[in-house]
Design a protein around this motif. Sequence first.
Motif, PDB file in Angstrom:
ATOM      1  N   LYS A 169      46.299  27.095  40.572  1.00 21.04           N
ATOM      2  CA  LYS A 169      45.336  26.813  39.516  1.00 21.04           C
ATOM      3  C   LYS A 169      44.819  28.111  38.894  1.00 21.04           C
ATOM      4  O   LYS A 169      44.680  28.221  37.674  1.00 21.04           O
ATOM      5  N   ALA A 170      44.520  29.103  39.743  1.00 24.85           N
ATOM      6  CA  ALA A 170      44.059  30.398  39.241  1.00 24.85           C
ATOM      7  C   ALA A 170      45.152  31.098  38.441  1.00 24.85           C
ATOM      8  O   ALA A 170      44.885  31.754  37.425  1.00 24.85           O
ATOM      9  N   CYS A 171      46.381  30.950  38.898  1.00 23.02           N
ATOM     10  CA  CYS A 171      47.518  31.601  38.244  1.00 23.02           C
ATOM     11  C   CYS A 171      47.690  31.103  36.808  1.00 23.02           C
ATOM     12  O   CYS A 171      47.940  31.882  35.887  1.00 23.02           O
ATOM     13  N   PHE A 172      47.521  29.795  36.601  1.00 24.76           N
ATOM     14  CA  PHE A 172      47.769  29.219  35.277  1.00 24.76           C
ATOM     15  C   PHE A 172      46.510  29.086  34.431  1.00 24.76           C
ATOM     16  O   PHE A 172      46.603  29.005  33.197  1.00 24.76           O
ATOM     17  N   MET A 173      45.327  29.068  35.062  1.00 23.98           N
ATOM     18  CA  MET A 173      44.110  28.817  34.303  1.00 23.98           C
ATOM     19  C   MET A 173      43.384  30.092  33.882  1.00 23.98           C
ATOM     20  O   MET A 173      42.952  30.230  32.740  1.00 23.98           O
ATOM     21  N   LEU A 174      43.260  31.043  34.806  1.00 21.93           N
ATOM     22  CA  LEU A 174      42.484  32.247  34.514  1.00 21.93           C
ATOM     23  C   LEU A 174      43.264  33.188  33.607  1.00 21.93           C
ATOM     24  O   LEU A 174      44.481  33.322  33.723  1.00 21.93           O
ATOM     25  N   GLU A 175      42.550  33.838  32.708  1.00 25.38           N
ATOM     26  CA  GLU A 175      43.171  34.828  31.835  1.00 25.38           C
ATOM     27  C   GLU A 175      43.219  36.177  32.550  1.00 25.38           C
ATOM     28  O   GLU A 175      42.302  36.542  33.284  1.00 25.38           O
ATOM     29  N   ASP A 176      44.297  36.890  32.331  1.00 26.17           N
ATOM     30  CA  ASP A 176      44.475  38.193  32.988  1.00 26.17           C
ATOM     31  C   ASP A 176      43.827  39.280  32.143  1.00 26.17           C
ATOM     32  O   ASP A 176      44.476  39.997  31.389  1.00 26.17           O
ATOM     33  N   GLN A 177      42.493  39.364  32.262  1.00 27.73           N
ATOM     34  CA  GLN A 177      41.761  40.360  31.483  1.00 27.73           C
ATOM     35  C   GLN A 177      40.673  40.993  32.341  1.00 27.73           C
ATOM     36  O   GLN A 177      40.229  40.430  33.323  1.00 27.73           O
ATOM     37  N   ARG A 178      40.283  42.193  31.950  1.00 28.32           N
ATOM     38  CA  ARG A 178      39.234  42.905  32.669  1.00 28.32           C
ATOM     39  C   ARG A 178      37.869  42.534  32.105  1.00 28.32           C
ATOM     40  O   ARG A 178      37.747  42.286  30.904  1.00 28.32           O
ATOM     41  N   PRO A 179      36.846  42.492  32.968  1.00 31.87           N
ATOM     42  CA  PRO A 179      35.493  42.268  32.456  1.00 31.87           C
ATOM     43  C   PRO A 179      35.107  43.374  31.473  1.00 31.87           C
ATOM     44  O   PRO A 179      35.642  44.480  31.516  1.00 31.87           O
ATOM     45  N   ALA A 180      34.170  43.042  30.621  1.00 27.75           N
ATOM     46  CA  ALA A 180      33.765  43.993  29.573  1.00 27.75           C
ATOM     47  C   ALA A 180      32.804  45.031  30.135  1.00 27.75           C
ATOM     48  O   ALA A 180      31.597  44.925  30.013  1.00 27.75           O
TER      49      ALA A 180
ATOM     50  N   ILE B 138      39.353  46.095  37.591  1.00 25.67           N
ATOM     51  CA  ILE B 138      40.725  45.642  37.345  1.00 25.67           C
ATOM     52  C   ILE B 138      40.815  44.155  37.023  1.00 25.67           C
ATOM     53  O   ILE B 138      41.896  43.641  36.766  1.00 25.67           O
ATOM     54  N   GLY B 139      39.691  43.442  37.060  1.00 24.91           N
ATOM     55  CA  GLY B 139      39.704  42.023  36.721  1.00 24.91           C
ATOM     56  C   GLY B 139      39.682  41.121  37.936  1.00 24.91           C
ATOM     57  O   GLY B 139      39.953  41.543  39.054  1.00 24.91           O
ATOM     58  N   ARG B 140      39.373  39.841  37.700  1.00 23.48           N
ATOM     59  CA  ARG B 140      39.215  38.871  38.799  1.00 23.48           C
ATOM     60  C   ARG B 140      40.542  38.242  39.235  1.00 23.48           C
ATOM     61  O   ARG B 140      40.777  38.030  40.411  1.00 23.48           O
ATOM     62  N   LYS B 141      41.399  37.937  38.265  1.00 22.80           N
ATOM     63  CA  LYS B 141      42.562  37.099  38.543  1.00 22.80           C
ATOM     64  C   LYS B 141      43.483  37.705  39.596  1.00 22.80           C
ATOM     65  O   LYS B 141      43.847  37.045  40.575  1.00 22.80           O
ATOM     66  N   GLY B 142      43.879  38.975  39.412  1.00 19.00           N
ATOM     67  CA  GLY B 142      44.818  39.595  40.344  1.00 19.00           C
ATOM     68  C   GLY B 142      44.268  39.658  41.761  1.00 19.00           C
ATOM     69  O   GLY B 142      44.992  39.395  42.729  1.00 19.00           O
ATOM     70  N   LEU B 143      42.979  39.977  41.903  1.00 18.13           N
ATOM     71  CA  LEU B 143      42.379  40.057  43.231  1.00 18.13           C
ATOM     72  C   LEU B 143      42.269  38.687  43.871  1.00 18.13           C
ATOM     73  O   LEU B 143      42.458  38.538  45.090  1.00 18.13           O
ATOM     74  N   LEU B 144      41.956  37.660  43.077  1.00 17.40           N
ATOM     75  CA  LEU B 144      41.879  36.303  43.626  1.00 17.40           C
ATOM     76  C   LEU B 144      43.250  35.836  44.109  1.00 17.40           C
ATOM     77  O   LEU B 144      43.382  35.273  45.211  1.00 17.40           O
ATOM     78  N   LEU B 145      44.294  36.100  43.317  1.00 18.82           N
ATOM     79  CA  LEU B 145      45.643  35.703  43.718  1.00 18.82           C
ATOM     80  C   LEU B 145      46.089  36.462  44.971  1.00 18.82           C
ATOM     81  O   LEU B 145      46.673  35.874  45.892  1.00 18.82           O
TER      82      LEU B 145
ATOM     83  N   ASP C  95      26.987  42.862  33.518  1.00 15.20           N
ATOM     84  CA  ASP C  95      28.199  43.635  33.274  1.00 15.20           C
ATOM     85  C   ASP C  95      28.863  44.086  34.571  1.00 15.20           C
ATOM     86  O   ASP C  95      29.969  44.622  34.547  1.00 15.20           O
ATOM     87  N   ASN C  96      28.204  43.899  35.698  1.00 17.03           N
ATOM     88  CA  ASN C  96      28.783  44.225  37.010  1.00 17.03           C
ATOM     89  C   ASN C  96      28.702  43.008  37.922  1.00 17.03           C
ATOM     90  O   ASN C  96      28.185  43.065  39.045  1.00 17.03           O
ATOM     91  N   ALA C  97      29.228  41.884  37.428  1.00 20.19           N
ATOM     92  CA  ALA C  97      29.088  40.625  38.162  1.00 20.19           C
ATOM     93  C   ALA C  97      29.781  40.673  39.522  1.00 20.19           C
ATOM     94  O   ALA C  97      29.292  40.102  40.500  1.00 20.19           O
ATOM     95  N   GLY C  98      30.927  41.343  39.617  1.00 18.94           N
ATOM     96  CA  GLY C  98      31.642  41.428  40.893  1.00 18.94           C
ATOM     97  C   GLY C  98      30.850  42.193  41.934  1.00 18.94           C
ATOM     98  O   GLY C  98      30.690  41.749  43.075  1.00 18.94           O
ATOM     99  N   THR C  99      30.336  43.365  41.542  1.00 18.74           N
ATOM    100  CA  THR C  99      29.522  44.158  42.452  1.00 18.74           C
ATOM    101  C   THR C  99      28.248  43.414  42.828  1.00 18.74           C
ATOM    102  O   THR C  99      27.833  43.414  43.992  1.00 18.74           O
ATOM    103  N   SER C 100      27.615  42.773  41.849  1.00 18.03           N
ATOM    104  CA  SER C 100      26.389  42.023  42.110  1.00 18.03           C
ATOM    105  C   SER C 100      26.629  40.901  43.103  1.00 18.03           C
ATOM    106  O   SER C 100      25.838  40.694  44.033  1.00 18.03           O
TER     107      SER C 100
END
Length: 405
Positions: free
Chosen positions: A181-192, A74-81, A335-340
């Motif tokens: 900072k995360a809210c305005f800097m990170l793009e709301d996209q899913r990893p590839a 689901i992407g990094r930004k939403g979970l970080l926020l 391609d699985n940086a979060g899990t890694s």
Amino acid sequence: MTHSEDTAKKSSAILLLLTMTLLSVFPLDVLLPSFPALAKHFRTTTADISLSISLFAVGISLSQLLIGPLSDVIGRKGLLLAGMAVSIVGATGYILTTEYAWFLFFRMLQAIGCGCFVLSQALVQDLFEGKERDRLRILMVTASGVFISVSPLLGSVLQQALDWPGSFFLFIALAVVVFLKACFMLEDQRPAVTSAQNIFHAYRRVCGNASFLGYWLIAAIAFTCHFSFIVVSPLIFMDQLRMSPYAFSLTLLLYGAAYIIGGIAARVLSSRITPNTQIIVGLGLIFFSGVVMLLISSRLGLSILTVLVPMIICTAGTTIARPIATSKAMDVFADNAGTSASAGNTLVFIFGGLTSALINLSGIDLQTTLALAFLLLSAVALGLNTLINRRPSCRSELARDGRQR
């Protein structure tokens, strides 16, 4: 995007990652000087307050095991926020409650939110490439060590100025900065990633790779040598050498200087030698520190210098070896940086916690135990590195790294 815009974006990302690194160590070390005041406020014992450290560790471990794989889908930004929001609620709850049971609840809540800091490694993997990625990881490890060393002294200052809530006020302020900072800097996209994977399948995939586990174990061993000293240092300096808490905090500042020295050395070496050689150099320094500690302690006995001199050598080795081992591990499943990141950081935490506990509970002299642990652990890590690089796939990667240099 112009060069200046790209540079500004990367600088902003580095600042975000360094603030996350600070917050990842902040909730533990900065609170230590406030234990007596917290025990008085919640009408309990300092031992009960210490329990909150264990709960925090459990909470952050369980949280990051879920956050990492989810971020690959689901992407990094939403979970970080979401994580930062939960941690802010937890820290705010501390300040408002007067009951010990609620204190433990909010401590666990803050820990669950802080599990999002595992995404820092995934964000490094997403936002940076090649040597730039390696240099950033060196900077983050260096900064982490400096923050750990400075935190007890900062905690003492906050305790004197604002009493025990001071640490939580500062955490909330920094967490709000990260959130914005995360809210305005990170793009709301899913990893590839090609398809959504369930958590168990993702972990089975990464943990079934020998190179991945081997490099993360090397990183865990390098971390453990530093972490073991942090755990037993109050016993050595305050109990055995009879230093005051304030003097102990100042002593740790010298230890933090070792991280800066190691970070500078790691940056220089990263541009001149291969990653494999850099790992060997770092682990070799850790082994050498064990030899030095054994020799000078046997001749001069226990003193500040006989502990700090070898620890400075060990810490420089940790700062040189750990970032590159982490990068090599994270590159296996880009391609699985979060899990890694979640799997690796959990391994680092468990290995470091168990080993430091064994050292702490051993009946042998602590300084001798530390020295023997450095010798044994670094030898095991060097052996692991040799085994990994004997595999055909790793030899081809090393050849490619050499050509790129």
